[in-house]
Motif scaffolding. Structure first.
Motif, PDB file in Angstrom:
ATOM      1  N   ALA A 157      -2.256   7.067  -1.739  1.00 57.13           N
ATOM      2  CA  ALA A 157      -2.586   5.988  -2.681  1.00 57.13           C
ATOM      3  C   ALA A 157      -4.094   6.063  -2.908  1.00 57.13           C
ATOM      4  CB  ALA A 157      -2.175   4.634  -2.121  1.00 57.13           C
ATOM      5  N   LEU A 185      -6.787   3.493  -3.716  1.00 60.20           N
ATOM      6  CA  LEU A 185      -6.966   2.381  -2.783  1.00 60.20           C
ATOM      7  C   LEU A 185      -7.494   2.787  -1.415  1.00 60.20           C
ATOM      8  CD1 LEU A 185      -3.543   0.786  -3.720  1.00 60.20           C
ATOM      9  CD2 LEU A 185      -5.786   0.056  -4.549  1.00 60.20           C
ATOM     10  N   ASP A 190      -1.920   5.056  -7.830  1.00 64.57           N
ATOM     11  CA  ASP A 190      -1.553   3.702  -7.408  1.00 64.57           C
ATOM     12  C   ASP A 190      -0.030   3.578  -7.398  1.00 64.57           C
ATOM     13  OD1 ASP A 190      -1.124   0.954  -7.038  1.00 64.57           O
ATOM     14  OD2 ASP A 190      -2.978   0.427  -8.072  1.00 64.57           O
TER      15      ASP A 190
END
Length: 349
Positions: free
Chosen positions: A24, A27, A338
């Motif tokens: 991811a 993030l 994401d």
């Protein structure tokens, strides 16, 4: 935005899969166990480790073998003399390279965010470089804990380059997959921007490894695959995605992975243009289409979907709206930084 012909195109895949691109990576720092953990928690069906080699022949997850931009190696005076310039797939690159370090040395480094101007540095210095073995063990544990199968889509980076310096990855990757109970049955898709190594893997895999498929990655139209370039060939990626080129790919691969702009290009002013026939043509050749990479910041989105004028703005609604348009073209899977937004887009259909 998608014409009627292409809106009618259906995926070949029984379900559209969300691929956590380097985990991811919007993030958490990419290719860390923390990034993969976040991707899995956020609903990714598959996670992606890009693979490069260490000096002592261990596969580790880094987007490139040059690690100056994604680790704190520059802050380690004991490694200052390792900084060098190399030619990788025709490009001169200066920095620190994984093949000049043992795994033990690499384990002393810590990951850094590759795009700090977009994604901040709050997690810098917290996470190690992970080996493929560690990633498989982690995914197996997560799969058992969550009661769902999580796939892996490892990419062999710069295959010809690593072969030429005596650190080939193809057989090492197959041996690692065979050594873990999880990857004997879980879905694995091996990807490469090169051609010869995928053909080699197809020959090695035969029809006995039904859980392992092959993905031919597609780069910029005028570029040549690394193995073609090294051999002095002329084949371009543009030629590879013609109907004839796709039929040739289907002889050894199961899917193609183009940049999503090859499916719906942007206009000169950054808006969505007209869809190409690529998804239809690939499906006609029997190939799934797994485009890369959907990212949530304005700078990566078509202007149709921007929020405000700041290219650095995190724009969840914009990414969801853009993904909907691309999903309407019939793609079979997609890479995203994401996965939570990717999951939301797929589940909304």
């Amino acid at each position: 935005m998608v014409n009627a012909v292409h809106a009618a195109e259906k995926p070949l895949a029984s379900k559209v899969r969300v691929i956590g691109h380097r985990g991811a990576s919007a993030l958490r720092p990419e290719h860390t166990l923390a990034s993969y953990a976040k991707a899995i928690a956020d609903g990714a069906d598959v996670i992606e480790p890009d693979l490069v080699m260490t000096k002592d022949g261990v596969m580790v997850a880094r987007h490139e073998n040059e690690i100056g931009g994604t680790t704190d190696v520059a802050n380690h005076p004991e490694f200052a003399a390792r900084k060098t310039t190399k030619v990788i797939d025709g490009q001169r690159i200066t920095g620190w390279f994984t093949e000049d370090f043992t795994l033990a040395e690499l384990k002393t480094l810590r990951a850094r965010e590759r795009l700090p101007e977009l994604r901040g540095t709050v997690y810098d210095g917290q996470f190690q470089i992970a080996t493929l073995d560690e990633i498989i063990d982690f995914v197996a544990a997560e799969s058992a804990a969550r009661g769902r199968v999580i796939g892996l889509i490892p990419e062999i980076k710069h295959g010809t380059y690593f072969q030429r310096i005596g650190l080939p990855m193809e057989d090492a990757l197959l041996a690692t997959l065979a050594a873990h109970a999880y990857t004997l049955t879980a879905p694995v898709e091996i990807q490469s921007f090169e051609i010869a190594n995928l053909k080699y893997l197809r020959g090695k895999l035969g029809k006995t490894h039904t859980n392992i498929t092959l993905l031919q990655l597609i780069d910029e139209p005028a570029m040549h695959p690394g193995d073609v370039l090294a051999a002095g060939g002329t084949l371009t990626y543009a030629q590879m995605i013609t109907p004839a080129g796709l039929k040739a790919i289907a002889q050894y691969a199961d899917a193609i992975g183009p940049d999503y702009h090859a499916i719906i290009p942007y206009t000169v002013d950054g808006h969505l243009g007209a869809p190409t026939t690529l998804v239809h043509d690939a499906h006609a050749a029997g190939l799934e289409v797994h485009p890369y990479t959907f990212r949530p910041e304005n700078t990566f989105l078509a202007k149709n979907f921007w929020q405000g004028d700041n290219p650095n703005t995190f724009n969840a609604a914009g990414m969801l709206a853009q993904l909907k348009v691309y999903l309407d073209t019939g793609i079979d899977a997609f890479f995203t930084d994401d996965p939570a937004l990717g999951r939301q887009a797929v589940d909304a259909r």
